[in-house]
Design a protein around this motif. Structure first.
Motif, PDB file in Angstrom:
ATOM      1  N   ILE A  14       0.834  -1.201   0.000  1.00  0.00           N
ATOM      2  CA  ILE A  14       0.000   0.000   0.000  1.00  0.00           C
ATOM      3  C   ILE A  14       0.867   1.248   0.000  1.00  0.00           C
ATOM      4  O   ILE A  14       0.621   2.196  -0.746  1.00  0.00           O
ATOM      5  CB  ILE A  14      -0.968  -0.019   1.199  1.00  0.00           C
ATOM      6  N   ALA A  15       1.915   1.251   0.821  1.00  0.00           N
ATOM      7  CA  ALA A  15       2.772   2.434   0.938  1.00  0.00           C
ATOM      8  C   ALA A  15       3.579   2.704  -0.326  1.00  0.00           C
ATOM      9  O   ALA A  15       3.798   3.852  -0.692  1.00  0.00           O
ATOM     10  CB  ALA A  15       3.706   2.270   2.129  1.00  0.00           C
ATOM     11  N   ILE A  16       4.032   1.674  -1.008  1.00  0.00           N
ATOM     12  CA  ILE A  16       4.915   1.850  -2.162  1.00  0.00           C
ATOM     13  C   ILE A  16       4.148   1.958  -3.474  1.00  0.00           C
ATOM     14  O   ILE A  16       4.703   2.354  -4.495  1.00  0.00           O
ATOM     15  CB  ILE A  16       5.947   0.710  -2.223  1.00  0.00           C
ATOM     16  N   SER A  17       2.858   1.655  -3.475  1.00  0.00           N
ATOM     17  CA  SER A  17       2.113   1.600  -4.734  1.00  0.00           C
ATOM     18  C   SER A  17       2.033   2.951  -5.452  1.00  0.00           C
ATOM     19  O   SER A  17       2.226   3.007  -6.665  1.00  0.00           O
ATOM     20  CB  SER A  17       0.712   1.038  -4.507  1.00  0.00           C
ATOM     21  N   ILE A  18       1.791   4.019  -4.733  1.00  0.00           N
ATOM     22  CA  ILE A  18       1.645   5.323  -5.400  1.00  0.00           C
ATOM     23  C   ILE A  18       2.979   5.824  -5.957  1.00  0.00           C
ATOM     24  O   ILE A  18       3.056   6.155  -7.143  1.00  0.00           O
ATOM     25  CB  ILE A  18       0.980   6.348  -4.462  1.00  0.00           C
ATOM     26  N   PRO A  19       4.069   5.870  -5.159  1.00  0.00           N
ATOM     27  CA  PRO A  19       5.321   6.353  -5.746  1.00  0.00           C
ATOM     28  C   PRO A  19       5.835   5.470  -6.875  1.00  0.00           C
ATOM     29  O   PRO A  19       6.368   5.971  -7.868  1.00  0.00           O
ATOM     30  CB  PRO A  19       6.312   6.354  -4.583  1.00  0.00           C
ATOM     31  N   LEU A  20       5.660   4.175  -6.746  1.00  0.00           N
ATOM     32  CA  LEU A  20       6.128   3.281  -7.794  1.00  0.00           C
ATOM     33  C   LEU A  20       5.297   3.429  -9.065  1.00  0.00           C
ATOM     34  O   LEU A  20       5.832   3.411 -10.177  1.00  0.00           O
ATOM     35  CB  LEU A  20       6.101   1.839  -7.302  1.00  0.00           C
ATOM     36  N   VAL A  24       6.793   4.529 -12.697  1.00  0.00           N
ATOM     37  CA  VAL A  24       6.608   3.695 -13.892  1.00  0.00           C
ATOM     38  C   VAL A  24       5.880   4.466 -14.993  1.00  0.00           C
ATOM     39  O   VAL A  24       6.305   4.473 -16.154  1.00  0.00           O
ATOM     40  CB  VAL A  24       5.858   2.394 -13.537  1.00  0.00           C
ATOM     41  N   LEU A  25       4.779   5.118 -14.640  1.00  0.00           N
ATOM     42  CA  LEU A  25       3.995   5.829 -15.656  1.00  0.00           C
ATOM     43  C   LEU A  25       4.767   6.992 -16.271  1.00  0.00           C
ATOM     44  O   LEU A  25       4.747   7.174 -17.492  1.00  0.00           O
ATOM     45  CB  LEU A  25       2.681   6.322 -15.059  1.00  0.00           C
ATOM     46  N   MET A  28       7.380   5.667 -18.678  1.00  0.00           N
ATOM     47  CA  MET A  28       6.793   5.244 -19.953  1.00  0.00           C
ATOM     48  C   MET A  28       6.392   6.449 -20.802  1.00  0.00           C
ATOM     49  O   MET A  28       6.642   6.477 -22.013  1.00  0.00           O
ATOM     50  CB  MET A  28       5.572   4.354 -19.691  1.00  0.00           C
ATOM     51  N   ILE A  29       5.799   7.452 -20.172  1.00  0.00           N
ATOM     52  CA  ILE A  29       5.343   8.630 -20.912  1.00  0.00           C
ATOM     53  C   ILE A  29       6.526   9.419 -21.449  1.00  0.00           C
ATOM     54  O   ILE A  29       6.474   9.941 -22.573  1.00  0.00           O
ATOM     55  CB  ILE A  29       4.416   9.495 -20.034  1.00  0.00           C
ATOM     56  N   ILE A  30       7.620   9.507 -20.680  1.00  0.00           N
ATOM     57  CA  ILE A  30       8.820  10.196 -21.169  1.00  0.00           C
ATOM     58  C   ILE A  30       9.336   9.520 -22.420  1.00  0.00           C
ATOM     59  O   ILE A  30       9.699  10.186 -23.398  1.00  0.00           O
ATOM     60  CB  ILE A  30       9.918  10.227 -20.080  1.00  0.00           C
ATOM     61  N   THR A  31       9.372   8.201 -22.434  1.00  0.00           N
ATOM     62  CA  THR A  31       9.825   7.462 -23.614  1.00  0.00           C
ATOM     63  C   THR A  31       8.918   7.732 -24.803  1.00  0.00           C
ATOM     64  O   THR A  31       9.394   7.954 -25.923  1.00  0.00           O
ATOM     65  CB  THR A  31       9.870   5.955 -23.317  1.00  0.00           C
ATOM     66  N   LEU A  48      10.274  14.430 -16.403  1.00  0.00           N
ATOM     67  CA  LEU A  48      11.476  13.919 -15.762  1.00  0.00           C
ATOM     68  C   LEU A  48      11.599  14.433 -14.331  1.00  0.00           C
ATOM     69  O   LEU A  48      12.065  13.715 -13.449  1.00  0.00           O
ATOM     70  CB  LEU A  48      12.712  14.299 -16.574  1.00  0.00           C
ATOM     71  N   SER A  49      11.150  15.664 -14.092  1.00  0.00           N
ATOM     72  CA  SER A  49      11.200  16.179 -12.724  1.00  0.00           C
ATOM     73  C   SER A  49      10.212  15.444 -11.818  1.00  0.00           C
ATOM     74  O   SER A  49      10.481  15.251 -10.634  1.00  0.00           O
ATOM     75  CB  SER A  49      10.934  17.685 -12.696  1.00  0.00           C
ATOM     76  N   ILE A  50       9.099  14.999 -12.363  1.00  0.00           N
ATOM     77  CA  ILE A  50       8.163  14.164 -11.586  1.00  0.00           C
ATOM     78  C   ILE A  50       8.767  12.772 -11.387  1.00  0.00           C
ATOM     79  O   ILE A  50       8.722  12.212 -10.297  1.00  0.00           O
ATOM     80  CB  ILE A  50       6.794  14.062 -12.287  1.00  0.00           C
ATOM     81  N   HIS A  51       9.338  12.223 -12.455  1.00  0.00           N
ATOM     82  CA  HIS A  51       9.896  10.876 -12.430  1.00  0.00           C
ATOM     83  C   HIS A  51      11.007  10.736 -11.392  1.00  0.00           C
ATOM     84  O   HIS A  51      11.097   9.712 -10.710  1.00  0.00           O
ATOM     85  CB  HIS A  51      10.435  10.538 -13.825  1.00  0.00           C
ATOM     86  N   THR A  52      11.843  11.737 -11.254  1.00  0.00           N
ATOM     87  CA  THR A  52      12.969  11.663 -10.311  1.00  0.00           C
ATOM     88  C   THR A  52      12.621  12.176  -8.929  1.00  0.00           C
ATOM     89  O   THR A  52      13.441  12.092  -8.019  1.00  0.00           O
ATOM     90  CB  THR A  52      14.163  12.467 -10.845  1.00  0.00           C
ATOM     91  N   GLY A  53      11.428  12.732  -8.753  1.00  0.00           N
ATOM     92  CA  GLY A  53      11.023  13.267  -7.458  1.00  0.00           C
ATOM     93  C   GLY A  53      11.487  14.683  -7.226  1.00  0.00           C
ATOM     94  O   GLY A  53      11.315  15.235  -6.143  1.00  0.00           O
TER      95      GLY A  53
END
Length: 93
Positions: A14-20, A24-25, A28-31, A48-53
């Protein structure tokens, strides 16, 4: 023991589902944005700024938390699977 691992596994999932899912999304969208000629209106630097946090000022710890969460899920999941049980079945004649 399996019951405790199931509880930890459930809490970790539950805790890791949102950040993971975000990682992932956005990956994929960056690609898709960079490689395919589709006009999405999204800039790859923003994604990319969202992807890396970076957008949340977590760029130093975000990948570590994702990695630790996945390792925790692997350990609890493998321990529940029974692959590493020390009990061996003996042949009965």
């Amino acid at each position: 023991m399996k019951r405790a691992f199931r509880r930890y596994h459930r809490i970790l999932a539950i805790a890791i589902s949102i950040p993971l899912t975000v990682t992932v999304l956005t990956g994929m969208i960056i690609t898709i944005v960079r490689e395919w000629p589709i006009a999405t209106g999204l800039s790859s630097s923003f994604l990319l700024s969202i992807h890396t946090g970076e957008i949340f000022r977590l760029q130093a710890i975000y990948p570590i938390l994702n990695g630790l969460g996945l390792i925790g899920l692997l350990v609890t999941g493998l321990s529940m699977s029974g692959l590493f049980n020390s009990k061996r079945q003996t042949k009965r004649n």
